[in-house]
Design a protein around this motif. Structure first.
Motif, mmCIF file in Angstrom:
data_model
loop_
_atom_site.group_PDB
_atom_site.id
_atom_site.type_symbol
_atom_site.label_atom_id
_atom_site.label_comp_id
_atom_site.label_asym_id
_atom_site.label_seq_id
_atom_site.Cartn_x
_atom_site.Cartn_y
_atom_site.Cartn_z
ATOM 1 N N HIS A 138 0.686 -1.321 0.087
ATOM 2 C CA HIS A 138 0.207 0.012 0.114
ATOM 3 C C HIS A 138 0.868 1.325 -0.099
ATOM 4 O O HIS A 138 0.417 2.311 0.228
ATOM 5 N N ASN A 139 2.269 1.116 -0.394
ATOM 6 C CA ASN A 139 3.030 2.345 -0.528
ATOM 7 C C ASN A 139 2.702 3.232 -1.634
ATOM 8 O O ASN A 139 2.649 2.658 -2.620
ATOM 9 N N PRO A 140 2.258 4.417 -1.455
ATOM 10 C CA PRO A 140 1.856 5.376 -2.707
ATOM 11 C C PRO A 140 2.999 5.466 -3.593
ATOM 12 O O PRO A 140 2.789 5.785 -4.712
ATOM 13 N N ASN A 141 4.209 5.326 -3.367
ATOM 14 C CA ASN A 141 5.418 5.537 -3.884
ATOM 15 C C ASN A 141 5.352 4.429 -5.177
ATOM 16 O O ASN A 141 5.886 4.733 -6.093
ATOM 17 N N ARG A 142 4.845 3.235 -4.873
ATOM 18 C CA ARG A 142 4.704 2.196 -5.962
ATOM 19 C C ARG A 142 3.607 2.398 -7.085
ATOM 20 O O ARG A 142 3.854 1.819 -8.054
ATOM 21 N N LEU A 143 3.007 3.388 -6.771
ATOM 22 C CA LEU A 143 1.781 3.607 -7.683
ATOM 23 C C LEU A 143 2.233 4.312 -8.844
ATOM 24 O O LEU A 143 3.110 5.345 -8.714
ATOM 25 N N GLN A 144 1.571 4.018 -10.065
ATOM 26 C CA GLN A 144 2.213 4.960 -11.409
ATOM 27 C C GLN A 144 1.541 6.418 -11.171
ATOM 28 O O GLN A 144 2.041 7.181 -11.493
ATOM 29 N N ALA A 145 0.185 6.582 -10.555
ATOM 30 C CA ALA A 145 -0.726 7.651 -10.462
ATOM 31 C C ALA A 145 -1.615 7.488 -9.392
ATOM 32 O O ALA A 145 -2.109 6.403 -9.140
ATOM 33 N N TYR A 146 -1.399 8.483 -8.704
ATOM 34 C CA TYR A 146 -2.606 8.754 -7.446
ATOM 35 C C TYR A 146 -2.739 10.202 -7.169
ATOM 36 O O TYR A 146 -2.138 11.006 -7.698
ATOM 37 N N GLU A 147 -3.896 10.425 -6.572
ATOM 38 C CA GLU A 147 -4.167 11.737 -6.327
ATOM 39 C C GLU A 147 -4.602 11.988 -4.780
ATOM 40 O O GLU A 147 -5.330 11.086 -4.286
ATOM 41 N N TYR A 148 -4.478 13.119 -4.078
ATOM 42 C CA TYR A 148 -4.872 13.314 -2.828
ATOM 43 C C TYR A 148 -5.531 14.738 -2.458
ATOM 44 O O TYR A 148 -5.175 15.573 -3.383
#
Length: 148
Positions: A138-148
């Motif tokens: 669940h590490n956000p750095n692993r994701l290609q794209a995310y937003e918050y």
């Protein structure tokens, strides 16, 4: 015609009197007051439960052991109970609107059974270990794209 009208008024008057008479009895409030004390020392028993036997009406005594119970329901006896004292009951005088009933409670010897507590692992620890194990997924750095 006049006789019918007079008869109707008489019946209406009779029914009105009957209705008000029943409402008057329905509004009857009984007041029972008194004090709960220790039979040996004479000291007040604070926060003792005072209830009418067989009814859902009751109060607790104040810090000085006094109580006032106002109720439209009346029973045959008043019951008092408190921790480390024996339960006691006294008869209520029927059809008396106000009365004073004092209680002197005798102490009771009550021994609590032995309690054993067995220590073990906190149930939250296995859940926390699973959370830590899943943290990299669940590490956000692993994701290609995310937003918050």
């Amino acid at each position: 015609m006049i006789k019918n009208l007079l008869a109707n008024k008489t019946i209406l008057l009779f029914l009105s009197i009957l209705l008000f008479w029943q409402v008057g009895f329905a509004q009857t409030t009984y007041t029972i007051t008194g004090r709960v004390t220790d039979a040996q020392t004479g000291e007040a028993v604070p926060f003792a439960a005072v209830a009418i036997k067989g009814k859902t009406v009751g109060v607790t005594t104040n810090f000085e052991g006094f109580y006032t119970l106002k109720t439209p329901q009346i029973g045959d006896s008043l019951v008092v109970s408190s921790m480390s004292y024996r339960k006691r009951a006294k008869a209520i005088i029927p059809h008396q609107l106000t009365q004073t009933i004092d209680f002197q409670l005798e102490g009771s010897e009550f021994k609590l059974p032995e309690v054993k507590v067995y220590a073990g692992e906190n149930p939250a620890y296995p859940i926390l270990r699973k959370v830590v194990k899943q943290k990299p997924l669940h590490n956000p750095n692993r994701l290609q794209a995310y937003e918050y």
